[in-house]
Design an enzyme around this catalytic site. Structure first.
Site, PDB file in Angstrom:
ATOM      1  N   ASP A  64      -7.076  -1.348  -4.518  1.00  9.67           N
ATOM      2  CA  ASP A  64      -8.118  -0.968  -3.564  1.00  9.67           C
ATOM      3  C   ASP A  64      -9.036   0.101  -4.165  1.00  9.67           C
ATOM      4  O   ASP A  64     -10.261   0.062  -4.007  1.00  9.67           O
ATOM      5  CB  ASP A  64      -7.503  -0.420  -2.275  1.00  9.67           C
ATOM      6  CG  ASP A  64      -6.679  -1.451  -1.527  1.00  9.67           C
ATOM      7  OD1 ASP A  64      -6.965  -2.653  -1.670  1.00  9.67           O
ATOM      8  OD2 ASP A  64      -5.759  -1.052  -0.798  1.00  9.67           O
TER       9      ASP A  64
ATOM     10  N   ASP B 294       0.857  -1.190   0.000  1.00  6.55           N
ATOM     11  CA  ASP B 294       0.000   0.000   0.000  1.00  6.55           C
ATOM     12  C   ASP B 294       0.889   1.235   0.000  1.00  6.55           C
ATOM     13  O   ASP B 294       1.984   1.224   0.579  1.00  6.55           O
ATOM     14  CB  ASP B 294      -0.912   0.019   1.223  1.00  6.55           C
ATOM     15  CG  ASP B 294      -1.956  -1.087   1.192  1.00  6.55           C
ATOM     16  OD1 ASP B 294      -2.428  -1.418   0.089  1.00  6.55           O
ATOM     17  OD2 ASP B 294      -2.293  -1.619   2.255  1.00  6.55           O
TER      18      ASP B 294
END
Length: 216
Positions: free
Chosen positions: A181, A147
């Site tokens: 995401d 991430d």
């Protein structure tokens, strides 16, 4: 291939952007390292997520394995549904939204399945190496999801009269996420927003087809 071109193109673009951004971060940043893109409101910050989207975790080694297997089953189901929708000429916008969700889920599965095998471990003190001599940092399906996008757009403090979190600091938007995401979230959001429109058009198209059959 008619009907498949746009969904496949969208899936390919999402996967390429997702994986290129993750590999760049993995090879060029250490865990916790960050830099500002737009003041301190848009930042790149490298973390690794052993669990679900937006930094949420699903505890333990068995939890990680279960989550990875569940993701694979879910992606297979979404992929089957996507093929079915194209064959049966569902609303094009709906199909593209499902393609977004499929691409995002597949992007994070790639991390979980293969990153542990092909990268050395990222730490606060050293960057990862691709195809290290001693092998990767984890086994198949036990890799971490990369991430990097952090958008602390609004920071403040809850007022004293606010229940539970009175006087505590809050940040919007706190979670750190990736392209995959984002694709999942956008796909789900658009389906929720345009749900009535998608299925209303679907009903009208089927009604028109039935009328044509009757008239013939």
């Amino acid at each position: 291939m008619k009907g498949y071109t746009k969904p496949l193109l969208l899936i390919t673009i999402i996967l390429l952007v997702d994986q290129i951004s993750k590999i760049w971060v993995k090879l060029n940043m250490t865990i916790g390292q960050s830099f500002k893109v737009i003041s301190d409101r848009v930042m790149i910050q490298f973390i690794e997520n052993p669990g679900m989207a937006y930094g949420m975790e699903f505890g333990g080694e068995y939890g990680k394995l279960f989550l990875s297997v569940f993701r694979i089953i879910a992606v297979a189901g979404i992929g089957y549904g996507l093929v079915y929708m194209v064959k049966n000429k569902y609303n094009r916008g709906f199909i593209l939204n499902v393609a977004l969700i499929f691409a995002g889920a597949l992007g994070n599965i790639i991390d979980s399945a293969f990153y542990g095998l092909i990268f050395s471990e990222s730490t606060p003190y050293q960057k990862a190496v691709l195809f290290p001599d001693g092998g990767g940092y984890a086994t198949f399906l036990h890799g971490y999801v990369v991430d990097m996008f952090h958008l602390p757009i609004w920071k403040g403090t809850f007022p004293t009269w606010f229940p539970i979190w009175s006087g505590e600091e809050f940040v919007f938007f706190r979670p750190i996420f990736n392209v995959a995401d984002s694709a999942i979230s956008i796909g789900v959001f658009l389906i929720l927003i345009f749900n009535n429109r998608y299925f209303k058009e679907e009903h009208v198209e089927k009604h028109d087809v039935n009328n044509e059959v009757v008239e013939d």
